[in-house]
Design an enzyme around this catalytic site. Structure first.
Site, PDB file in Angstrom:
ATOM      1  N   LYS A  15       0.817  -1.217   0.000  1.00 30.38           N
ATOM      2  CA  LYS A  15       0.000   0.000   0.000  1.00 30.38           C
ATOM      3  C   LYS A  15       0.856   1.275   0.000  1.00 30.38           C
ATOM      4  CE  LYS A  15      -1.186   0.090   4.929  1.00 30.38           C
ATOM      5  NZ  LYS A  15       0.062  -0.590   5.273  1.00 30.38           N
ATOM      6  N   ARG A  90      -5.543   2.947  12.096  1.00 27.19           N
ATOM      7  CA  ARG A  90      -5.058   1.605  12.347  1.00 27.19           C
ATOM      8  C   ARG A  90      -5.848   0.916  13.450  1.00 27.19           C
ATOM      9  NH1 ARG A  90       0.433   1.812  10.026  1.00 27.19           N
ATOM     10  NH2 ARG A  90       1.634  -0.003  10.630  1.00 27.19           N
ATOM     11  N   ARG A 129      11.596  -7.609   1.785  1.00 28.64           N
ATOM     12  CA  ARG A 129      11.757  -6.302   2.412  1.00 28.64           C
ATOM     13  C   ARG A 129      12.821  -6.336   3.509  1.00 28.64           C
ATOM     14  NH1 ARG A 129       6.485  -2.863   3.983  1.00 28.64           N
ATOM     15  NH2 ARG A 129       6.732  -3.386   6.146  1.00 28.64           N
ATOM     16  N   ARG A 135      15.150  -1.529   8.031  1.00 24.62           N
ATOM     17  CA  ARG A 135      14.270  -0.944   9.042  1.00 24.62           C
ATOM     18  C   ARG A 135      14.369  -1.744  10.331  1.00 24.62           C
ATOM     19  NH1 ARG A 135       8.469   0.281   6.419  1.00 24.62           N
ATOM     20  NH2 ARG A 135       7.817  -0.369   8.490  1.00 24.62           N
ATOM     21  N   ARG A 146       3.781  -7.292  13.857  1.00 21.24           N
ATOM     22  CA  ARG A 146       3.002  -6.286  13.139  1.00 21.24           C
ATOM     23  C   ARG A 146       1.812  -6.932  12.417  1.00 21.24           C
ATOM     24  NH1 ARG A 146       6.251  -3.767   9.308  1.00 21.24           N
ATOM     25  NH2 ARG A 146       5.280  -1.763   9.457  1.00 21.24           N
TER      26      ARG A 146
HETATM   27  P1  AMP Z   1       4.144   1.578   8.863  1.00 23.05           P
HETATM   28  O1  AMP Z   1       5.319   2.149   8.168  1.00 23.05           O
HETATM   29  O2  AMP Z   1       2.848   2.179   8.440  1.00 23.05           O
HETATM   30  O3  AMP Z   1       4.099   0.091   8.819  1.00 23.05           O
HETATM   31  O4  AMP Z   1       4.288   1.968  10.421  1.00 23.05           O
HETATM   32  C1  AMP Z   1       5.424   1.581  11.176  1.00 23.05           C
HETATM   33  C2  AMP Z   1       5.075   1.609  12.651  1.00 23.05           C
HETATM   34  O5  AMP Z   1       4.694   2.937  13.053  1.00 23.05           O
HETATM   35  C3  AMP Z   1       3.917   0.730  13.090  1.00 23.05           C
HETATM   36  O6  AMP Z   1       4.313  -0.615  13.295  1.00 23.05           O
HETATM   37  C4  AMP Z   1       3.497   1.426  14.375  1.00 23.05           C
HETATM   38  O7  AMP Z   1       4.377   1.132  15.442  1.00 23.05           O
HETATM   39  C5  AMP Z   1       3.662   2.883  14.030  1.00 23.05           C
HETATM   40  N1  AMP Z   1       2.424   3.458  13.438  1.00 23.05           N
HETATM   41  C6  AMP Z   1       2.259   3.936  12.168  1.00 23.05           C
HETATM   42  N2  AMP Z   1       1.020   4.383  11.973  1.00 23.05           N
HETATM   43  C7  AMP Z   1       0.357   4.169  13.138  1.00 23.05           C
HETATM   44  C8  AMP Z   1      -0.977   4.402  13.565  1.00 23.05           C
HETATM   45  N3  AMP Z   1      -1.913   4.938  12.751  1.00 23.05           N
HETATM   46  N4  AMP Z   1      -1.291   4.048  14.846  1.00 23.05           N
HETATM   47  C9  AMP Z   1      -0.390   3.532  15.677  1.00 23.05           C
HETATM   48  N5  AMP Z   1       0.880   3.279  15.347  1.00 23.05           N
HETATM   49  C10 AMP Z   1       1.267   3.593  14.081  1.00 23.05           C
END
Ligand code: AMP
Length: 193
Positions: A15, A90, A129, A135, A146
């Site tokens: 996404k 989320r 990835r 990361r 996750r």
């Molecule tokens: P992402 O890059 O979107 O996978 O986000 C990486 C990490 O950031 C996630 O595993 C969460 O720890 C945190 N995170 C990102 N967006 C949110 C959200 N909307 N609510 C809570 N934690 C978030």
């Protein structure tokens, strides 16, 4: 009408890639909460140090912090024609708060686009990835965490948007180009209505 989209799907569904391509095509800001948090962590801001251990573990940052962050971001001038949310909401609570923000601002969601992917494709993408990106939250262990968090806290948003007739499903098992075309065709159709 503002073009406002929520891109939904498990980590590894693509996404982020699709949000970036879509935003380039439509000249909309790509709002990735994960990128915002990683930038804050890298810059060592107060927010960054507050969220670091949670992000690195694969768990979710608190709704309060995230909602405040999003409210501020979508109020920026570059969001005047719309925006794409990637990684927010989320949780159901974040979804409810977003709806409240929209109604206060006289806005409405155009659609939520769900990137559906099989477990097989997902695992091979997550593996790729791990070797391509460096990361801290992409170790095999945190990726699994996750995914668990996605199923538990984020997947209920699928039904939430479906009930509002705002959900559009995309098969995310195919190529970047095929998925991109599908997303564009969804948006084109919505804009013609
Ligand atoms: P992402 O890059 O979107 O996978 O986000 C990486 C990490 O950031 C996630 O595993 C969460 O720890 C945190 N995170 C990102 N967006 C949110 C959200 N909307 N609510 C809570 N934690 C978030």
């Amino acid at each position: 009408m503002k073009q406002i989209y929520v891109f939904l799907g498990p980590p590894g569904a693509g996404k982020g890639t699709q949000a970036k391509l879509f935003c380039e095509a439509y000249s909309l800001p790509h709002i990735s909460t994960g990128d915002m948090l990683r930038a804050a962590m890298k810059a060592g801001t107060e927010l960054g140090s507050k969220v670091k251990s949670v992000v690195d573990s694969g768990m979710l940052v608190s709704d309060d912090i995230m909602i405040e962050l999003i409210e501020e971001r979508i109020s920026a001038p570059d969001c005047k024609n719309g925006f794409v949310l990637d990684g927010f909401p989320r949780t159901i609570n974040q979804g409810l708060s977003l709806d409240k923000l929209f109604s206060e601002r006289g806005e409405s969601l155009t659609a939520s686009i769900l990137f559906e992917i099989s477990a097989d494709t997902l695992f091979s993408r997550l593996e790729a990835r791990r070797s391509n990106e460096n990361r801290a939250d992409d170790t095999a262990e945190t990726q699994l965490e996750r995914l668990r968090v996605y199923e538990e806290s984020t997947a209920p948003l699928i039904e939430y948007y479906e009930k509002k007739s705002l959900l559009k499903r995309v098969d995310a098992n195919t190529s970047i180009e095929v998925i991109q075309k599908k997303v564009i065709s969804i948006a084109t159709e919505l804009n013609s209505n």
